[in-house]
Scaffold this motif. Structure first.
Motif, PDB file in Angstrom:
ATOM      1  N   GLY A 249      67.687  38.081  29.974  1.00  0.00           N
ATOM      2  CA  GLY A 249      67.823  38.969  31.130  1.00  0.00           C
ATOM      3  C   GLY A 249      66.497  39.468  31.670  1.00  0.00           C
ATOM      4  O   GLY A 249      66.446  40.099  32.731  1.00  0.00           O
ATOM      5  N   ALA A 250      65.398  39.193  30.959  1.00  0.00           N
ATOM      6  CA  ALA A 250      64.082  39.652  31.431  1.00  0.00           C
ATOM      7  C   ALA A 250      63.619  38.802  32.610  1.00  0.00           C
ATOM      8  O   ALA A 250      63.965  37.634  32.730  1.00  0.00           O
ATOM      9  CB  ALA A 250      63.066  39.579  30.301  1.00  0.00           C
ATOM     10  N   ARG A 251      62.813  39.423  33.467  1.00  0.00           N
ATOM     11  CA  ARG A 251      62.198  38.722  34.597  1.00  0.00           C
ATOM     12  C   ARG A 251      60.697  38.744  34.378  1.00  0.00           C
ATOM     13  O   ARG A 251      60.108  39.787  34.051  1.00  0.00           O
ATOM     14  CB  ARG A 251      62.538  39.403  35.928  1.00  0.00           C
ATOM     15  N   THR A 252      60.061  37.589  34.548  1.00  0.00           N
ATOM     16  CA  THR A 252      58.624  37.496  34.251  1.00  0.00           C
ATOM     17  C   THR A 252      58.042  36.261  34.912  1.00  0.00           C
ATOM     18  O   THR A 252      58.733  35.519  35.603  1.00  0.00           O
ATOM     19  CB  THR A 252      58.399  37.445  32.715  1.00  0.00           C
ATOM     20  N   ASN A 253      56.764  36.020  34.699  1.00  0.00           N
ATOM     21  CA  ASN A 253      56.088  34.754  35.006  1.00  0.00           C
ATOM     22  C   ASN A 253      54.835  34.769  34.140  1.00  0.00           C
ATOM     23  O   ASN A 253      54.105  35.760  34.120  1.00  0.00           O
ATOM     24  CB  ASN A 253      55.724  34.646  36.487  1.00  0.00           C
ATOM     25  N   ILE A 254      54.615  33.707  33.410  1.00  0.00           N
ATOM     26  CA  ILE A 254      53.477  33.686  32.483  1.00  0.00           C
ATOM     27  C   ILE A 254      52.150  33.938  33.203  1.00  0.00           C
ATOM     28  O   ILE A 254      51.226  34.535  32.648  1.00  0.00           O
ATOM     29  CB  ILE A 254      53.449  32.354  31.684  1.00  0.00           C
ATOM     30  N   VAL A 255      52.064  33.545  34.478  1.00  0.00           N
ATOM     31  CA  VAL A 255      50.819  33.730  35.249  1.00  0.00           C
ATOM     32  C   VAL A 255      50.573  35.209  35.539  1.00  0.00           C
ATOM     33  O   VAL A 255      49.427  35.646  35.639  1.00  0.00           O
ATOM     34  CB  VAL A 255      50.847  32.888  36.542  1.00  0.00           C
ATOM     35  N   HIS A 256      51.635  35.984  35.619  1.00  0.00           N
ATOM     36  CA  HIS A 256      51.440  37.419  35.837  1.00  0.00           C
ATOM     37  C   HIS A 256      50.634  38.011  34.685  1.00  0.00           C
ATOM     38  O   HIS A 256      49.733  38.829  34.888  1.00  0.00           O
ATOM     39  CB  HIS A 256      52.781  38.145  35.971  1.00  0.00           C
ATOM     40  N   ASN A 257      50.951  37.591  33.453  1.00  0.00           N
ATOM     41  CA  ASN A 257      50.239  38.123  32.284  1.00  0.00           C
ATOM     42  C   ASN A 257      48.921  37.411  32.014  1.00  0.00           C
ATOM     43  O   ASN A 257      48.025  37.980  31.408  1.00  0.00           O
ATOM     44  CB  ASN A 257      51.153  38.080  31.060  1.00  0.00           C
ATOM     45  N   ALA A 258      48.809  36.143  32.451  1.00  0.00           N
ATOM     46  CA  ALA A 258      47.568  35.393  32.228  1.00  0.00           C
ATOM     47  C   ALA A 258      46.486  35.777  33.240  1.00  0.00           C
ATOM     48  O   ALA A 258      45.300  35.740  32.913  1.00  0.00           O
ATOM     49  CB  ALA A 258      47.845  33.894  32.324  1.00  0.00           C
ATOM     50  N   ILE A 259      46.905  36.164  34.445  1.00  0.00           N
ATOM     51  CA  ILE A 259      45.905  36.459  35.487  1.00  0.00           C
ATOM     52  C   ILE A 259      46.182  37.782  36.210  1.00  0.00           C
ATOM     53  O   ILE A 259      45.362  38.691  36.198  1.00  0.00           O
ATOM     54  CB  ILE A 259      45.828  35.312  36.519  1.00  0.00           C
ATOM     55  N   ASP A 260      47.356  37.893  36.835  1.00  0.00           N
ATOM     56  CA  ASP A 260      47.606  38.996  37.775  1.00  0.00           C
ATOM     57  C   ASP A 260      47.327  40.372  37.180  1.00  0.00           C
ATOM     58  O   ASP A 260      46.685  41.216  37.799  1.00  0.00           O
ATOM     59  CB  ASP A 260      49.058  38.962  38.284  1.00  0.00           C
ATOM     60  N   ARG A 261      47.819  40.617  35.968  1.00  0.00           N
ATOM     61  CA  ARG A 261      47.694  41.978  35.408  1.00  0.00           C
ATOM     62  C   ARG A 261      46.242  42.337  35.112  1.00  0.00           C
ATOM     63  O   ARG A 261      45.875  43.504  35.124  1.00  0.00           O
ATOM     64  CB  ARG A 261      48.576  42.153  34.177  1.00  0.00           C
ATOM     65  N   HIS A 262      45.389  41.318  34.860  1.00  0.00           N
ATOM     66  CA  HIS A 262      43.977  41.611  34.553  1.00  0.00           C
ATOM     67  C   HIS A 262      43.213  42.083  35.792  1.00  0.00           C
ATOM     68  O   HIS A 262      42.150  42.686  35.675  1.00  0.00           O
ATOM     69  CB  HIS A 262      43.288  40.370  33.976  1.00  0.00           C
ATOM     70  N   LEU A 263      43.750  41.767  36.969  1.00  0.00           N
ATOM     71  CA  LEU A 263      43.042  42.121  38.207  1.00  0.00           C
ATOM     72  C   LEU A 263      43.064  43.623  38.458  1.00  0.00           C
ATOM     73  O   LEU A 263      42.310  44.136  39.272  1.00  0.00           O
ATOM     74  CB  LEU A 263      43.659  41.370  39.402  1.00  0.00           C
ATOM     75  N   LYS A 264      43.932  44.338  37.714  1.00  0.00           N
ATOM     76  CA  LYS A 264      44.022  45.803  37.879  1.00  0.00           C
ATOM     77  C   LYS A 264      43.163  46.526  36.841  1.00  0.00           C
ATOM     78  O   LYS A 264      43.185  47.743  36.761  1.00  0.00           O
ATOM     79  CB  LYS A 264      45.488  46.244  37.713  1.00  0.00           C
ATOM     80  N   THR A 265      42.446  45.764  36.008  1.00  0.00           N
ATOM     81  CA  THR A 265      41.680  46.382  34.910  1.00  0.00           C
ATOM     82  C   THR A 265      40.212  45.967  34.970  1.00  0.00           C
ATOM     83  O   THR A 265      39.797  45.227  35.865  1.00  0.00           O
ATOM     84  CB  THR A 265      42.243  45.937  33.537  1.00  0.00           C
ATOM     85  N   HIS A 266      39.449  46.393  33.958  1.00  0.00           N
ATOM     86  CA  HIS A 266      38.030  46.045  33.865  1.00  0.00           C
ATOM     87  C   HIS A 266      37.824  44.537  33.724  1.00  0.00           C
ATOM     88  O   HIS A 266      36.737  44.029  33.945  1.00  0.00           O
ATOM     89  CB  HIS A 266      37.392  46.746  32.657  1.00  0.00           C
ATOM     90  N   ARG A 267      38.887  43.828  33.342  1.00  0.00           N
ATOM     91  CA  ARG A 267      38.752  42.374  33.143  1.00  0.00           C
ATOM     92  C   ARG A 267      38.559  41.616  34.446  1.00  0.00           C
ATOM     93  O   ARG A 267      38.175  40.452  34.410  1.00  0.00           O
ATOM     94  CB  ARG A 267      39.982  41.814  32.444  1.00  0.00           C
ATOM     95  N   LYS A 268      38.862  42.236  35.551  1.00  0.00           N
ATOM     96  CA  LYS A 268      38.781  41.566  36.858  1.00  0.00           C
ATOM     97  C   LYS A 268      37.474  40.786  37.017  1.00  0.00           C
ATOM     98  O   LYS A 268      37.463  39.643  37.461  1.00  0.00           O
ATOM     99  CB  LYS A 268      38.912  42.634  37.949  1.00  0.00           C
ATOM    100  N   ASN A 269      36.373  41.397  36.613  1.00  0.00           N
ATOM    101  CA  ASN A 269      35.066  40.748  36.778  1.00  0.00           C
ATOM    102  C   ASN A 269      34.533  40.118  35.486  1.00  0.00           C
ATOM    103  O   ASN A 269      33.400  39.635  35.441  1.00  0.00           O
ATOM    104  CB  ASN A 269      34.046  41.750  37.335  1.00  0.00           C
ATOM    105  N   GLN A 270      35.355  40.120  34.437  1.00  0.00           N
ATOM    106  CA  GLN A 270      34.959  39.466  33.178  1.00  0.00           C
ATOM    107  C   GLN A 270      35.101  37.955  33.331  1.00  0.00           C
ATOM    108  O   GLN A 270      35.983  37.476  34.046  1.00  0.00           O
ATOM    109  CB  GLN A 270      35.877  39.961  32.061  1.00  0.00           C
TER     110      GLN A 270
END
Length: 634
Positions: free
Chosen positions: A74-95
């Motif tokens: 029943g969960a909704r997700t996409n592996i790319v959200h966790n591999a890329i998208d979520r990092h863009l909101k953190t310090h990792r964006k420029n890592q």
């Protein structure tokens, strides 16, 4: 594993240094293992909760229709959200997410997480413009360049199913895999480089597509600045497509069900057509995330190098998905370990300050041949962890790797797993005492068992068939398009348990020793001997770099042992040496294991992932058909 004292451990044991223990995420292995054993679903739910979901699950694990288990129902997700998208909101964006170097060392490309997002979005927009939709299959046939990762992630981003075919497979192997998956798009490159050779990938695609009616378009990445034939209307240069307005602009990440397919990956059977292993977004994402986090203890400052090829499952799980989900900086190298000289890898480690190296025993043994002078020319002090994957590692190779490359301070994470498992299944973590040649224990939440022909557990120290008792998130869901084969292949021999197809034994400390594929066990006068044991005995001789052992029919013994060896650099072959090696095995393992013959050769038949194809040696020795050889290196 703090509870196990040094005196209690059996055999040769290597203990972690205080520095390793201080730094490690898991200090008490026993406590976490016990917690996961008592509450399997709770353990995996906690791991999944560290990631982001569009919608949380209603149920962690659905066991209602075994062996078709479902995770995070029943969960909704996409592996790319966790591999890329979520990092863009953190310090990792420029890592840095990815550092790449060409085989000749003249080119270097780097991508931050922000840049990865841009490249993956552009590739996804291009793929969408070709009419590819959610659920469509895309075949990717490329060398080790950043675009192979962009292509995989771009497919996942829009919900398409990628099927990566190793960029060195033959026309027939490629054609069979495109046909089986009914792909409508192929992504390739003009040519790739490997060990100084130019591999004409696009030419292979052209040949294969003469018999693949489902393919509508081919995207070609330019690697070599030369013209190649392009079929009008079907073939498109990637760099030209990127100039079109369609390529540039945002590409939303498709919201998917946790059980939606992520990819298929073909693993060759001994006979018959290769099996298309199917993995899904949610469970695979959680499994690769947790295993890389715990086993390689990845930290923000790490520079991690998995030296596999993205075309194999090791590349999928631990070059592309696992490292990105963990927010790691990865290194990708286009070439092999010994071209143009046997210090190529050591150069890279020194140049980029690599902290974790994960590679195959074949590569380690190949580099051992050239001695210690090559690695000793380089500063390898940045390394803090080493890893091994692909087949059992001989104790001699393990010790060389530990002493010469790790300078006796880097624990070796000897991992056992399969295309089918998607993630590490038997593996240490950095603080666990290590025994050369053993993968130690099952990963948290898993229970393994060694059983006999009837499926009954055998006593510790005895060899048998390795089975897994618990479902795990990144398990294969089926063989694509063939549920019946899935059930028959993995779940019928030992009902309720996953049959791995490997033989193994467990020692009194609970450590598992993988012996090899069940097919790789030789029965001499009623004694079962693992090819890996015979090979380890041969490699322990100072003249031998690599060895392969097979069983051939024998009038008296049932089977006799026949061995093939590659000598270390500078050692001359002779009949006397061959005889010495026969006696050396007998001395190491007992007279029962003395080979009928030892042949000194220049090359062993191997898959492109480095596994020795013993069945091919067996077929050749008996003048029989060699079966499916599409995975052979040469």
């Amino acid at each position: 594993m703090a509870k196990t004292s040094k005196k209690e451990m059996e055999g040769e044991v290597y203990y972690p240094s205080e520095q390793v223990v201080t730094q490690a995420r898991v200090k008490d292995w026993e406590a976490l293992a016990s917690k996961a054993e008592k509450d399997l679903e709770g353990f995996w739910e906690a791991e999944a909760s560290e990631l982001e979901w569009y919608k949380k699950w209603d149920k962690v694990l659905d066991r209602s229709n075994p062996p078709f288990f479902k995770w995070f129902v029943g969960a909704r997700t996409n592996i790319v959200h966790n591999a890329i998208d979520r990092h863009l909101k953190t310090h990792r964006k420029n890592q840095l997410a990815l550092i790449w170097e060409s085989e000749d060392g003249k080119e270097e490309r780097t991508f931050s997480y922000y840049a990865m997002n841009r490249e993956v979005s552009r590739m996804a927009n291009v793929i969408k413009s070709m009419g590819v939709k959610k659920g469509d299959r895309v075949t990717i046939y490329m060398g080790r360049i950043p675009e192979i990762a962009f292509a995989m992630l771009a497919c996942a981003k829009i919900g398409a199913i990628h099927s990566v075919v190793f960029g060195g497979f033959s026309v027939d192997a490629l054609q069979g895999r495109i046909d089986d998956s009914q792909s409508k798009l192929v992504i390739t490159m003009d040519r790739s480089f490997n060990n100084g050779k130019v591999i004409p990938l696009k030419q292979t695609v052209d040949e294969a597509l003469k018999r693949c009616p489902t393919v509508e378009n081919v995207i070609v990445v330019k690697r070599v600045d030369e013209d190649i034939p392009m079929e009008a209307g079907r073939d498109h240069w990637y760099h030209d497509l990127l100039t079109l307005p369609i390529a540039n602009g945002k590409c939303p990440t498709e919201e998917l069900d946790a059980e939606d397919p992520l990819y298929i990956l073909y693993t060759s059977g001994s006979t018959g057509k290769p099996k298309a292993i199917l993995h899904t977004h949610g469970g695979y994402m959680v499994g690769t995330y947790a295993t890389l986090k715990y086993v390689f203890d990845v930290q923000d400052e790490d520079r991690y190098w998995c030296a596999a090829d993205p075309g194999w499952v090791t590349g999928h799980s631990y070059i592309v998905y696992g490292p990105l989900i963990n927010g790691t900086t990865s290194f990708m190298f286009e070439g092999g370990p010994t071209y143009p000289y046997p210090n190529r890898w050591w150069q890279c480690i020194e140049k980029y300050g690599i902290t974790i190296l994960y590679t195959a025993p074949t590569a380690i043994r190949g580099l051992m041949r050239f001695g210690e002078a090559w690695p000793n020319k380089h500063d390898l002090s940045s390394l803090r962890l080493l890893g091994s994957v692909g087949e059992p590692i001989n104790p001699e190779a393990w010790k060389w790797y530990h002493r010469v490359i790790g300078k006796e301070k880097c624990p070796i994470m000897d991992t056992w797993w399969q295309t089918e498992t998607g993630m590490f299944m038997i593996t240490p973590t950095p603080t666990v005492p290590l025994k050369p040649g053993s993968g130690t224990r099952p990963f948290f939440g898993q229970t393994a068992e060694i059983v006999d022909e009837e499926g009954k557990p055998v006593e510790d120290g005895n060899e048998g068939y390795l089975v897994l008792k618990n479902p795990w998130p990144s398990m294969l869901r089926t063989i694509y398009g063939d549920d019946e084969r899935y059930v028959k292949q993995y779940w019928t021999k030992n009902p309720g348990k996953y049959t791995t197809g490997d033989s193994a034994k467990r020692d009194k400390d609970g450590y598992y020793w993988i012996i090899g594929r069940v097919d790789d066990v030789i029965k001499v006068s009623g004694h079962r001997l693992g090819t890996a044991e015979v090979e380890s005995a041969l490699v322990s001789h100072s003249a031998v770099a690599e060895a392969a052992a097979i069983g051939l029919p024998h009038e008296m013994k049932g089977q006799g042992i026949h061995c093939f060896v590659i000598l270390r650099s500078g050692v001359a072959p002779s009949a006397e040496l061959a005889e010495e090696l026969r006696q050396h095995v007998a001395h190491s393992m007992g007279a029962i294991a003395r080979p009928e013959e030892v042949k000194i050769i220049d090359k062993l038949p191997k898959t492109r992932s480095g596994k020795i194809m013993r069945r091919v040696l067996k077929a050749r020795a008996q003048g029989l058909p060699e079966g499916d050889v599409s995975t052979l290196e040469e």
